[in-house]
Structure formats: C-alpha cells, structure tokens
Design a protein around this motif. Structure first.
Motif, PDB file in Angstrom:
ATOM      1  N   UNK A 162       2.701  11.560 -17.027  1.00  0.00           N
ATOM      2  CA  UNK A 162       2.070  11.391 -18.336  1.00  0.00           C
ATOM      3  C   UNK A 162       0.636  10.865 -18.241  1.00  0.00           C
ATOM      4  N   UNK A 163       0.116  10.700 -17.011  1.00  0.00           N
ATOM      5  CA  UNK A 163      -1.260  10.255 -16.835  1.00  0.00           C
ATOM      6  C   UNK A 163      -1.446   8.766 -16.786  1.00  0.00           C
ATOM      7  N   UNK A 164      -0.358   7.999 -16.684  1.00  0.00           N
ATOM      8  CA  UNK A 164      -0.453   6.538 -16.559  1.00  0.00           C
ATOM      9  C   UNK A 164      -0.721   6.166 -15.102  1.00  0.00           C
ATOM     10  N   UNK A 165      -1.712   5.323 -14.889  1.00  0.00           N
ATOM     11  CA  UNK A 165      -2.063   4.858 -13.546  1.00  0.00           C
ATOM     12  C   UNK A 165      -1.630   3.404 -13.401  1.00  0.00           C
ATOM     13  N   UNK A 166      -0.755   3.140 -12.417  1.00  0.00           N
ATOM     14  CA  UNK A 166      -0.287   1.790 -12.132  1.00  0.00           C
ATOM     15  C   UNK A 166      -0.832   1.329 -10.793  1.00  0.00           C
ATOM     16  N   UNK A 167      -1.286   0.070 -10.743  1.00  0.00           N
ATOM     17  CA  UNK A 167      -1.666  -0.588  -9.501  1.00  0.00           C
ATOM     18  C   UNK A 167      -0.671  -1.709  -9.255  1.00  0.00           C
ATOM     19  N   UNK A 168       0.034  -1.627  -8.122  1.00  0.00           N
ATOM     20  CA  UNK A 168       1.090  -2.572  -7.786  1.00  0.00           C
ATOM     21  C   UNK A 168       0.704  -3.299  -6.505  1.00  0.00           C
ATOM     22  N   UNK A 169       0.500  -4.597  -6.618  1.00  0.00           N
ATOM     23  CA  UNK A 169       0.056  -5.422  -5.498  1.00  0.00           C
ATOM     24  C   UNK A 169       1.232  -6.278  -5.008  1.00  0.00           C
ATOM     25  N   UNK A 170       1.314  -6.443  -3.676  1.00  0.00           N
ATOM     26  CA  UNK A 170       2.318  -7.329  -3.093  1.00  0.00           C
ATOM     27  C   UNK A 170       1.735  -7.967  -1.842  1.00  0.00           C
ATOM     28  N   UNK A 171       2.067  -9.244  -1.602  1.00  0.00           N
ATOM     29  CA  UNK A 171       1.596  -9.935  -0.400  1.00  0.00           C
ATOM     30  C   UNK A 171       2.580 -11.030  -0.011  1.00  0.00           C
ATOM     31  N   UNK A 172       2.699 -11.244   1.289  1.00  0.00           N
ATOM     32  CA  UNK A 172       3.469 -12.364   1.832  1.00  0.00           C
ATOM     33  C   UNK A 172       2.628 -13.031   2.913  1.00  0.00           C
ATOM     34  N   UNK A 173       2.921 -14.318   3.162  1.00  0.00           N
ATOM     35  CA  UNK A 173       2.119 -15.098   4.088  1.00  0.00           C
ATOM     36  C   UNK A 173       3.011 -15.894   5.035  1.00  0.00           C
ATOM     37  N   UNK A 174       2.439 -16.313   6.168  1.00  0.00           N
ATOM     38  CA  UNK A 174       3.187 -17.169   7.084  1.00  0.00           C
ATOM     39  C   UNK A 174       2.722 -18.626   7.024  1.00  0.00           C
ATOM     40  N   UNK A 175       1.716 -18.913   6.182  1.00  0.00           N
ATOM     41  CA  UNK A 175       1.253 -20.285   5.947  1.00  0.00           C
ATOM     42  C   UNK A 175       0.824 -20.399   4.495  1.00  0.00           C
ATOM     43  N   UNK A 176       0.862 -21.597   3.921  1.00  0.00           N
ATOM     44  CA  UNK A 176       0.360 -21.739   2.558  1.00  0.00           C
ATOM     45  C   UNK A 176      -1.081 -21.237   2.444  1.00  0.00           C
ATOM     46  N   UNK A 177      -1.347 -20.477   1.399  1.00  0.00           N
ATOM     47  CA  UNK A 177      -2.668 -19.903   1.190  1.00  0.00           C
ATOM     48  C   UNK A 177      -2.886 -19.695  -0.306  1.00  0.00           C
TER      49      UNK A 177
END
Length: 357
Positions: A162-177
């Motif tokens: 239908x022409x909808x553009x989604x941006x999906x972000x994901x991140x994981x870390x090994x130290x607090x940041x």
C-alpha cells in the motif's frame, strides 16, 4: 501477481574499498532507494495529483558525495549512536564518565565526527507478495566515537504494497551505553522551490527549548501563543522570521516537539503531517519515539545536489523521530540508557498520499 519490485545494484566504492549497494523498492504508489553505506535513503519518489512522479527528498545521483559530511548535510542518513546533540561531548552512566569527540561547535552532534552514516553496513534484501525490505546490520565496537559497549544494530526499511514505509530499529549492547537512532531525510514534496509554502501539522502541545548552543534548557515549554504552535496546520514560512527568541537562536525551526497521548495498537503516535498545496503530495509520520525534531533547513548553503541543482537555505525540511537532545545529561527527560540483556527498539512509519483538489 505482485505489484512490488525490488532491484539491487553496485552504486560505487566506499572509502573503505567495499562495494556500495543500492536497493530500490517499488510499489504502485512509492519508490524508495536505500544504500548500504551510511544506511542512507537516497531517493523517495511519489506521484502528484496529476499522476506525474517526481523526487521528494534531497540527495545525490551517485554514492561518492555522501562520503563528505561537509557537503552532504546528513542527506537521508541513518544517525547514531546518538541523534542530535550531547552537551560538551560528556555524559555519565553511574560513576563512570565518558568523553566524546566534538563536531557540533562545543557539542557532539549526530554520533560524532564519524557516526553511523559514515560506515559500511551489511545488507540483506527480501521480497514477498506483500512487502519488500532491506535490513542493514553492523557492530559498532566498544569505544567507537567514545561511546561505551559493543553495539549490535539492525535497521529494516520495509515498503508495503500500500506504499507505507516502515523503519524498524533494533540494538543490543554488552555494556551500559546510550542509544538514540533516527533518520535525517530532507523532504521537499515539490522540488522546484523552497519548502516555506509546505503546510505542517505537529500534534504537540510542548516543545524542548534550547540555549544559544542548541542544548536544551531542561524545560518542556508550551507552544500556545508562540510561532512553534503547529497543532493546527500552518505554512512553514508563515512565522519563521518572527521575533521569538527560539527562532532567533536556531535560525528558524530546529526543535524537538513532545509527542504525548495514547499510542495506537502498534505502539505508534502520530508525529507530523506535511502537505504541499500546489501539486498535492502529502506525508504523514508516525513513531514510537517520544519526540520529533522539526528542522527547517536553516543551514543549507546552496550545495549542488541531484542534476547539479543547488539546495539553498530551506530547500528541504527534516522530521526526525527521536528522544530529546542531551537526554544523557537531563535526568528528567525519557532515558536513552541501554543495558546488557535489554533490546533497544524504535519504529517510525511514513505514509504518502495525495490531497484532493
């Protein structure tokens, strides 16, 4: 038979000597191009009310100009680790203090001198009958641009039928940041003039005021009675030159607007509605983020873009979904801290349309 089409091409060589791959996602109503270097949205094309297709973003005809931030002005860029500014390039997590390189006057801007937009990303494309997607992945090593922890990041650009553009972000870390990812596309829904006649609606009763160095004062201020009130649709240029301290400090609009109210079933709030009255194109933005940064292209300098066309001041505007600037130093703001065992997730949706005559 699916009306969706995905193509891939080698679009140049990055400064690190890797192939820059560009993916073009095509639906009946929207065409989007994304490149592996910098996670850049290099193009978005849509039809106007006459049925004529045209470009609605600022950018370049080839990859190489994106490698130089001094001219590229973050056109279409994936921004990280931290979008917007961190005061003095300093923040603390518990008792541990961190120093970041400065690149925005006395502050760190958009992740530092070599943020996420200045790196190669691994890319994987997928096509189904219902959607096309490109997922970019990268490990940002511990200490990159001064930020703690190794950060594994993925960003998916998904275009539905239908022409909808989604941006999906994901991140994981090994130290607090700290993490605050966004996209820095400049929109111009017409392309042959500045954006001052574009009509903008921002459903925000409060905004984040800034000091002269563009760092938040720490307050959240009501928009009522100010030129920053876009709760009803207003032309971008109607009040941009008004005698208001925040407009003088920023050279126009360059502020985060506070998104409140109940999200929809998918966790998204309506962040902005933009329209161009002449040819009728519209853009609506939804997001899981607590704010949207409206930037009116105050510092565009006339640098040449596609087809060598210059991009003068206010030839494009940005609607950057994000947490508030300098949140690591502003404990009253929503937190941008990410700890091991947690997952950072953010979702922004763009809907393109055509307003009736």
């Amino acid at each position: 038979m699916s009306k969706l089409k995905l193509t891939e091409e080698v679009w140049g060589r990055s400064p690190a000597g890797r192939d820059v791959r560009r993916f073009t996602l095509v639906s009946p109503t929207v065409q989007v191009a994304v490149m592996s270097y910098g996670g850049v949205i290099t193009s978005v094309r849509t039809p106007d009310r006459r049925g004529e297709w045209d470009e609605i973003t600022l950018g370049y005809d080839e990859a190489a100009p994106y490698f130089d931030r001094t001219t590229a002005s973050f056109f279409g860029a994936l921004i990280g680790r931290y979008g917007n500014r961190i005061a003095g390039g300093r923040f603390s997590l518990g008792a541990q203090a961190y120093r970041l390189p400065l690149n925005g006057g006395p502050n760190t801007l958009h992740g530092g001198p070599r943020g996420f937009d200045q790196h190669d990303w691994d890319a994987r494309a997928e096509a189904t009958d219902d959607a096309l997607s490109v997922t970019l992945t990268r490990r940002s090593p511990d200490g990159e641009e001064g930020f703690p922890g190794a950060l594994d990041v993925s960003v998916t650009y998904r275009l539905d039928a239908d022409g909808t553009l989604d941006l999906l972000y994901r991140a994981v870390t090994d130290r607090p940041t700290v993490v605050n990812l966004t996209n820095h596309t400049y929109w111009n829904l017409r392309g042959d003039r500045d954006v001052l006649d574009h009509v903008l609606e921002l459903p925000a009763a409060r905004f984040v005021p800034v000091r002269a160095d563009m760092i938040p004062t720490g307050d959240l201020t009501g928009v009522a009675g100010t030129p920053l009130d876009f709760r009803t649709p207003q032309p971008v240029g109607a009040r941009i030159g008004g005698d208001h301290e925040q407009l003088r400090l920023a050279g126009g609009y360059d502020h985060t607007f506070v998104l409140e109210g109940e999200p929809d079933a998918g966790g998204l709030r309506r962040a902005a509605h933009l329209s161009e009255p002449g040819l009728g194109r519209t853009l609506e933005v939804w997001t899981s983020e607590p704010g949207v940064q409206f930037y009116s292209g105050n510092f565009l300098t006339g640098q040449p873009g596609r087809g060598a066309r210059p991009y003068p001041r206010r030839w494009g505007l940005c609607l950057e979904t994000q947490h508030y600037p300098d949140s690591p130093n502003q404990p009253q703001f929503p937190s941008t801290r990410l700890d091991p065992g947690e997952a950072y997730r953010s979702h922004t949706r763009y809907r393109f349309g055509i307003a009736p005559d």
